[in-house]
Design an enzyme around this catalytic site. Sequence first.
Site, PDB file in Angstrom:
ATOM      1  N   LYS A 168       0.862  -1.192   0.000  1.00  0.00           N
ATOM      2  CA  LYS A 168       0.000   0.000   0.000  1.00  0.00           C
ATOM      3  C   LYS A 168       0.896   1.239   0.000  1.00  0.00           C
ATOM      4  CE  LYS A 168      -4.057   0.477   2.202  1.00  0.00           C
ATOM      5  NZ  LYS A 168      -5.126   0.453   1.194  1.00  0.00           N
TER       6      LYS A 168
HETATM    7  N1  PMP Z   1      -7.357  -2.772  -3.345  1.00  0.00           N
HETATM    8  C1  PMP Z   1      -6.890  -1.550  -3.061  1.00  0.00           C
HETATM    9  C2  PMP Z   1      -6.116  -0.806  -4.088  1.00  0.00           C
HETATM   10  C3  PMP Z   1      -7.133  -0.993  -1.798  1.00  0.00           C
HETATM   11  O1  PMP Z   1      -6.676   0.225  -1.500  1.00  0.00           O
HETATM   12  C4  PMP Z   1      -7.884  -1.724  -0.846  1.00  0.00           C
HETATM   13  C5  PMP Z   1      -8.186  -1.123   0.495  1.00  0.00           C
HETATM   14  N2  PMP Z   1      -7.149  -1.351   1.407  1.00  0.00           N
HETATM   15  C6  PMP Z   1      -8.331  -3.011  -1.178  1.00  0.00           C
HETATM   16  C7  PMP Z   1      -8.059  -3.500  -2.443  1.00  0.00           C
HETATM   17  C8  PMP Z   1      -9.065  -3.859  -0.189  1.00  0.00           C
HETATM   18  O2  PMP Z   1      -8.171  -4.320   0.803  1.00  0.00           O
HETATM   19  P1  PMP Z   1      -8.615  -4.567   2.296  1.00  0.00           P
HETATM   20  O3  PMP Z   1      -9.741  -5.550   2.265  1.00  0.00           O
HETATM   21  O4  PMP Z   1      -7.411  -5.140   2.960  1.00  0.00           O
HETATM   22  O5  PMP Z   1      -9.021  -3.268   2.861  1.00  0.00           O
END
Ligand code: PMP
Length: 304
Positions: A155
């Site tokens: 991220k």
């Molecule tokens: N893809 C992206 C690009 C994101 O930013 C997120 C949010 N964190 C997700 C998928 C979903 O991930 P998560 O379920 O861990 O929040």
Amino acid sequence: MPGVIFFNGEFVSEEEAKISVKTHAFNYGTGVFEGIRAFWNDKKEQLFVLALKEHLSRFKNSCKILHISLPYSIEELTEIVLKLLQTNQYRQDVYIRPLAYISSEKIGVKLVELDYGLTIFAVPFGSYYRDEEQVKAIVSSWRRISDNAIPARAKCCGAYVNSALAKSEALLAGFDEAIVLNEDGHVAEASAANIFIIRDGVVVTPPVTSNILEGITREIVISLLQNELLIEVQERNIDRTELYVADEIFVTGTACNISAVVEVDQRKIGDGKIGKITKSLRELYFEIVRGENQKYSFLLTPVY
Ligand code: PMP
């Protein structure tokens, strides 16, 4: 209401948690972050953090990919998050944002031999979409960042320009969400959420090698589908037009929970309303995250 923020080793007021315009991460996007939700249960007067360990472990992995040295263990980060929430005395749903970043005030693009900072703040947070049960999406003209350009499973702050371009294109065209394809033309994910389609009773989602963020909600949902709803889940490439003929589509993420996509590129999905499987999954999910399902209490960390 301004709250207390964890900022480079201390809990300080929001006014004190400030960075210089010269900060490397502000100039180059050289930071990594997490998004974590905590759900308030009024009956139990308790705030439950969802999948805290999993989020912190992904945070450490993001740091590793970007050479950001983070001198805190998962246990120490857990303590900081809990203390932050306790100090702010939240009695509502909140979103928690840990952010590790290159704090050096130096010109020059690199990731090493620099100073690193850590901040964690929380904000009250409700629904991410206008309506989680009727999201209207378009396929974006922007392509998903590729792992060999900007690591898709980390991220990284700068990578969110990609998400922001896709989401804005959808919003400006009057829709709620963008579905982003990989450079090879297969479906990757939504702008900041993973995607699932259902065809003939089988749930399909792109594999972790498809330049997706390895979503934590995605993992929880796969396990609930297989173990509780007893539905087969396939991880394979998805074509764009499979979206149009799917019986149901939903997206998953910390911000959007499990949200039903009822339209893609102006084609109705199913009968244009939230589907049966998506509805059952949402009910089960909210029971779990609010601490009303004993079997899955291992996913929650109570704050008080
Ligand atoms: N893809 C992206 C690009 C994101 O930013 C997120 C949010 N964190 C997700 C998928 C979903 O991930 P998560 O379920 O861990 O929040």
